[in-house]
Write an enzyme that holds these catalytic residues in place. Structure first.
Site, PDB file in Angstrom:
ATOM      1  N   GLU A 176     -10.021   2.441  -9.040  1.00 32.77           N
ATOM      2  CA  GLU A 176     -10.878   3.280  -8.191  1.00 32.77           C
ATOM      3  C   GLU A 176     -11.901   4.100  -8.973  1.00 32.77           C
ATOM      4  O   GLU A 176     -11.989   5.322  -8.839  1.00 32.77           O
ATOM      5  CB  GLU A 176     -10.004   4.170  -7.297  1.00 32.77           C
ATOM      6  CG  GLU A 176      -9.077   3.327  -6.434  1.00 32.77           C
ATOM      7  CD  GLU A 176      -8.062   4.132  -5.620  1.00 32.77           C
ATOM      8  OE1 GLU A 176      -8.062   5.368  -5.712  1.00 32.77           O
ATOM      9  OE2 GLU A 176      -7.278   3.507  -4.889  1.00 32.77           O
ATOM     10  N   ASN A 217      -9.635  -2.456 -10.467  1.00 32.85           N
ATOM     11  CA  ASN A 217      -9.163  -2.533  -9.089  1.00 32.85           C
ATOM     12  C   ASN A 217      -9.850  -1.448  -8.259  1.00 32.85           C
ATOM     13  O   ASN A 217     -10.035  -0.324  -8.735  1.00 32.85           O
ATOM     14  CB  ASN A 217      -7.638  -2.278  -9.133  1.00 32.85           C
ATOM     15  CG  ASN A 217      -6.912  -2.557  -7.849  1.00 32.85           C
ATOM     16  OD1 ASN A 217      -7.104  -3.610  -7.252  1.00 32.85           O
ATOM     17  ND2 ASN A 217      -6.055  -1.633  -7.429  1.00 32.85           N
ATOM     18  N   HIS A 253      -7.401  -2.476   1.897  1.00 31.64           N
ATOM     19  CA  HIS A 253      -6.763  -1.635   2.916  1.00 31.64           C
ATOM     20  C   HIS A 253      -7.699  -1.654   4.120  1.00 31.64           C
ATOM     21  O   HIS A 253      -8.681  -0.909   4.177  1.00 31.64           O
ATOM     22  CB  HIS A 253      -6.576  -0.204   2.395  1.00 31.64           C
ATOM     23  CG  HIS A 253      -5.587  -0.128   1.272  1.00 31.64           C
ATOM     24  ND1 HIS A 253      -4.251  -0.375   1.456  1.00 31.64           N
ATOM     25  CD2 HIS A 253      -5.742   0.140  -0.045  1.00 31.64           C
ATOM     26  CE1 HIS A 253      -3.609  -0.251   0.294  1.00 31.64           C
ATOM     27  NE2 HIS A 253      -4.501   0.058  -0.626  1.00 31.64           N
ATOM     28  N   GLU A 281      -3.885  -5.141  -2.531  1.00 31.82           N
ATOM     29  CA  GLU A 281      -3.151  -4.137  -1.742  1.00 31.82           C
ATOM     30  C   GLU A 281      -3.365  -4.354  -0.244  1.00 31.82           C
ATOM     31  O   GLU A 281      -3.551  -3.402   0.525  1.00 31.82           O
ATOM     32  CB  GLU A 281      -3.590  -2.713  -2.137  1.00 31.82           C
ATOM     33  CG  GLU A 281      -3.479  -2.434  -3.625  1.00 31.82           C
ATOM     34  CD  GLU A 281      -3.848  -1.015  -4.036  1.00 31.82           C
ATOM     35  OE1 GLU A 281      -3.954  -0.137  -3.154  1.00 31.82           O
ATOM     36  OE2 GLU A 281      -4.040  -0.781  -5.236  1.00 31.82           O
ATOM     37  N   ASP A 283      -3.382  -4.548   3.521  1.00 35.35           N
ATOM     38  CA  ASP A 283      -2.727  -4.157   4.770  1.00 35.35           C
ATOM     39  C   ASP A 283      -3.804  -3.981   5.832  1.00 35.35           C
ATOM     40  O   ASP A 283      -4.990  -3.848   5.511  1.00 35.35           O
ATOM     41  CB  ASP A 283      -1.822  -2.918   4.643  1.00 35.35           C
ATOM     42  CG  ASP A 283      -2.452  -1.703   3.979  1.00 35.35           C
ATOM     43  OD1 ASP A 283      -3.692  -1.562   4.049  1.00 35.35           O
ATOM     44  OD2 ASP A 283      -1.715  -0.883   3.410  1.00 35.35           O
TER      45      ASP A 283
HETATM   46  O1  G2I Z   1      -3.085   5.049  -1.121  1.00 32.41           O
HETATM   47  C1  G2I Z   1      -2.810   3.687  -1.021  1.00 32.41           C
HETATM   48  C2  G2I Z   1      -3.042   2.966  -2.338  1.00 32.41           C
HETATM   49  C3  G2I Z   1      -4.508   2.974  -2.683  1.00 32.41           C
HETATM   50  N1  G2I Z   1      -4.760   2.238  -3.906  1.00 32.41           N
HETATM   51  C4  G2I Z   1      -3.973   2.622  -5.046  1.00 32.41           C
HETATM   52  C5  G2I Z   1      -2.500   2.680  -4.711  1.00 32.41           C
HETATM   53  O2  G2I Z   1      -1.759   3.148  -5.818  1.00 32.41           O
HETATM   54  C6  G2I Z   1      -2.247   3.548  -3.503  1.00 32.41           C
HETATM   55  O3  G2I Z   1      -0.830   3.556  -3.288  1.00 32.41           O
HETATM   56  C7  G2I Z   1      -0.319   4.687  -2.684  1.00 32.41           C
HETATM   57  C8  G2I Z   1       1.188   4.526  -2.538  1.00 32.41           C
HETATM   58  O4  G2I Z   1       1.464   3.422  -1.702  1.00 32.41           O
HETATM   59  C9  G2I Z   1       1.754   5.787  -1.892  1.00 32.41           C
HETATM   60  O5  G2I Z   1       3.189   5.712  -1.865  1.00 32.41           O
HETATM   61  O6  G2I Z   1      -0.605   5.804  -3.457  1.00 32.41           O
HETATM   62  C10 G2I Z   1      -0.215   7.003  -2.813  1.00 32.41           C
HETATM   63  C11 G2I Z   1      -0.714   8.196  -3.589  1.00 32.41           C
HETATM   64  O7  G2I Z   1      -2.098   8.197  -3.678  1.00 32.41           O
HETATM   65  C12 G2I Z   1       1.311   6.997  -2.673  1.00 32.41           C
HETATM   66  O8  G2I Z   1       1.709   8.146  -1.957  1.00 32.41           O
HETATM   67  C13 G2I Z   1       2.574   9.003  -2.633  1.00 32.41           C
HETATM   68  C14 G2I Z   1       2.645  10.287  -1.844  1.00 32.41           C
HETATM   69  O9  G2I Z   1       1.363  10.885  -1.809  1.00 32.41           O
HETATM   70  C15 G2I Z   1       3.619  11.214  -2.506  1.00 32.41           C
HETATM   71  O10 G2I Z   1       3.754  12.383  -1.735  1.00 32.41           O
HETATM   72  C16 G2I Z   1       4.963  10.533  -2.710  1.00 32.41           C
HETATM   73  O11 G2I Z   1       5.839  11.365  -3.456  1.00 32.41           O
HETATM   74  O12 G2I Z   1       3.873   8.392  -2.715  1.00 32.41           O
HETATM   75  C17 G2I Z   1       4.762   9.196  -3.447  1.00 32.41           C
HETATM   76  C18 G2I Z   1       6.068   8.413  -3.633  1.00 32.41           C
HETATM   77  O13 G2I Z   1       6.599   8.068  -2.385  1.00 32.41           O
END
Ligand code: G2I
Length: 469
Positions: A176, A217, A253, A281, A283
């Site tokens: 990003e 990415n 996304h 990624e 969805d």
């Molecule tokens: O935001 C969707 C994706 C966008 N591209 C990069 C990816 O790395 C990103 O993944 C998401 C995860 O799927 C989420 O699970 O990234 C988020 C953070 O930007 C992740 O969220 C975080 C929550 O914000 C936290 O509160 C939580 O502790 O997930 C953490 C683990 O569950």
């Protein structure tokens, strides 16, 4: 209660991702979901019984999913292992996870996912080394000179890539880096190190594991637009400079019905630069509650994204960002939206699953009816407002019949039934039990009975697993 049911299995029946034994057990308990209802219909080819990873392999592609390490057991682990040929740790390899305190590392979830992948003959996509999110507080709150920051970044990349050397097929090295208008995103890295942090990160990663494919990415770069053109120009210039860059990750996304028309053209233009492309990624989020129409549109969207990748030789991998709606980032980030993945919360394949299968050359298929016939109960939500919702349960029989019925489920998020019709319902704690009214206990072979209810909810309203009998 059930007046007839053969337990003889006369032909192979396996729902995608769940072994025959468990699937039959699920059918015997009547545990089916919204998606099973929507997907129900004439059974045609059985090609979708072929796991997605086998369909993908036949096309020379890899199909992956993001995973959460702690969930890799039971049905979640069965599906992740059986259906996918690549895993991406959703959070486990991010800097904030692996080095929460400076110099003190936590590799446990990342190690677990890598071990699972190896045991299931899967690739791992490492995600991600340089990002502006999910960095440790000690890093983001510290005050560093550019030289210190550069050295911290080099150490981080070297340490992590070396630890998994030989075990990672591809790294999302830089994540990003761009704004929507194609300018560089102002981040800790760009602001202090300039755009060269990207080339340096790639060079350091390559030194640590020369065999790993190195990717940049990003999101909103799926179609041809200002952001994807900036990414294109960067990759072109990195190639010209001899910087080790092997691939471009298009996160994808997406919003229901909004697959960019230029997706395949965009994939092709990156491929023509001499790099691989991955959908990293995928969805497709929709407004909740999902309807038959939205799930059908979602199937078309998944099919067209996977089809665009399948059509371009250098598009090597399609990864979904969580394979089940119970493991998706969407509902917490976009309130009111969800159902973005190919399996529902109960691990039943949704129409989107079949969209992926069809794009990979599998036949059109919906889950066949159970062998020997059975009765099933299907729970769905037809409308939802800020503190309440209307739901219904449909009890349908095929090859069996009922003279009376009782269904039960347990609410996982404090929902409470306030009113029911065409059934007598009671709720004790989380557990709801509903029995037929005096006039609708009979469900003939080939017939169905539906009852409805109103209930309250707050926070979230997950679909429960319904048990018949
Ligand atoms: O935001 C969707 C994706 C966008 N591209 C990069 C990816 O790395 C990103 O993944 C998401 C995860 O799927 C989420 O699970 O990234 C988020 C953070 O930007 C992740 O969220 C975080 C929550 O914000 C936290 O509160 C939580 O502790 O997930 C953490 C683990 O569950």
């Amino acid at each position: 209660m059930r007046t007839s049911r053969s337990t003889t299995t006369t032909r192979t029946f396996r729902a995608p991702g769940i072994p025959l034994r468990k699937r039959i057990a699920a059918l015997l308990t009547g545990a089916v979901s919204v998606a099973a209802l929507v997907g129900a219909g004439a059974t045609t080819a059985h090609a979708a019984d072929t796991p997605l990873r086998d369909l993908a392999a036949a096309q020379g592609k890899v199909i992956g999913t993001a995973v959460t390490g702690s969930k890799l057991t039971g049905a979640y682990g069965d599906i992740a292992g059986a259906q996918f040929s690549s895993l991406t740790p959703g959070n486990a390899m991010k800097w904030g996870t692996v080095e929460p305190t400076q110099g003190s590392f936590n590799w446990s979830e990342a190690d677990q996912i890598v071990a699972f992948a190896q045991a299931h003959h899967q690739q791992v996509r490492g995600h991600t080394l340089v990002w502006h999110n999910q960095n440790p507080n000690w890093l983001t709150n510290g005050s560093w000179t550019p030289a210190q920051l550069s050295s911290l970044l080099q150490n981080h990349i070297t340490t992590e890539v070396t630890r998994y050397k030989g075990k990672i097929a591809a790294w999302d090295v830089v994540n990003e880096a761009f704004n929507e208008d194609g300018t560089y995103r102002p981040t800790l890295w760009y602001d202090n190190l300039g755009a060269d942090y990207i080339a340096n990160a790639l060079t350091w990663a390559h030194a640590a594991d020369p065999a790993a494919k190195l990717y940049i990415n990003d999101y909103n770069v799926e179609g041809v637009n200002a952001k994807s053109t900036a990414l294109y120009n960067l990759v072109k210039s990195l190639k010209q400079r001899g910087v080790p860059i092997d691939g471009v990750g298009l996160q994808a996304h997406l919003i229901l019905g909004q697959v960019p028309a230029t997706l395949q053209q965009n994939i092709q233009r990156f491929a023509d630069l001499g790099v691989d492309v991955a959908i990293t990624e995928l969805d497709v989020r929709m407004q909740l509650p999902a309807t038959a129409a939205s799930l059908t549109q979602q199937k078309a969207d998944f099919k067209s994204v996977v089809g665009a990748c399948a059509a371009v030789t250098r598009c090597v991998n399609v990864t979904v960002w969580g394979f089940t709606d119970s493991d998706s980032w969407v509902p917490s980030t976009f309130p009111g939206y969800g159902a973005a993945t190919p399996y529902d919360e109960n691990y039943n394949p949704k129409p989107a699953y079949y969209g992926i299968a069809e794009a990979l050359g599998g036949g059109t298929s919906t889950p066949p009816p159970p062998p020997g016939g059975a009765c099933t109960a299907t729970y769905s939500v037809s409308s939802q407002w800020n503190d309440g919702f209307t739901g219904q349960v449909r009890i349908a029989c095929s090859g069996a019949s009922l003279s009376s019925w009782k269904v039960s489920w347990s609410y996982g998020a404090g929902q409470r039934i306030t009113q029911a019709w065409n059934a007598v319902c009671t709720q004790s704690g989380a557990v709801v039990t509903c029995q037929n009214a005096s006039y609708n206990g009979t469900v003939p072979d080939g017939g169905a009975v539906t009852f409805g209810f109103n209930a309250s909810w707050s926070g979230s309203n997950p679909v429960p697993t319904v048990t018949l009998g």
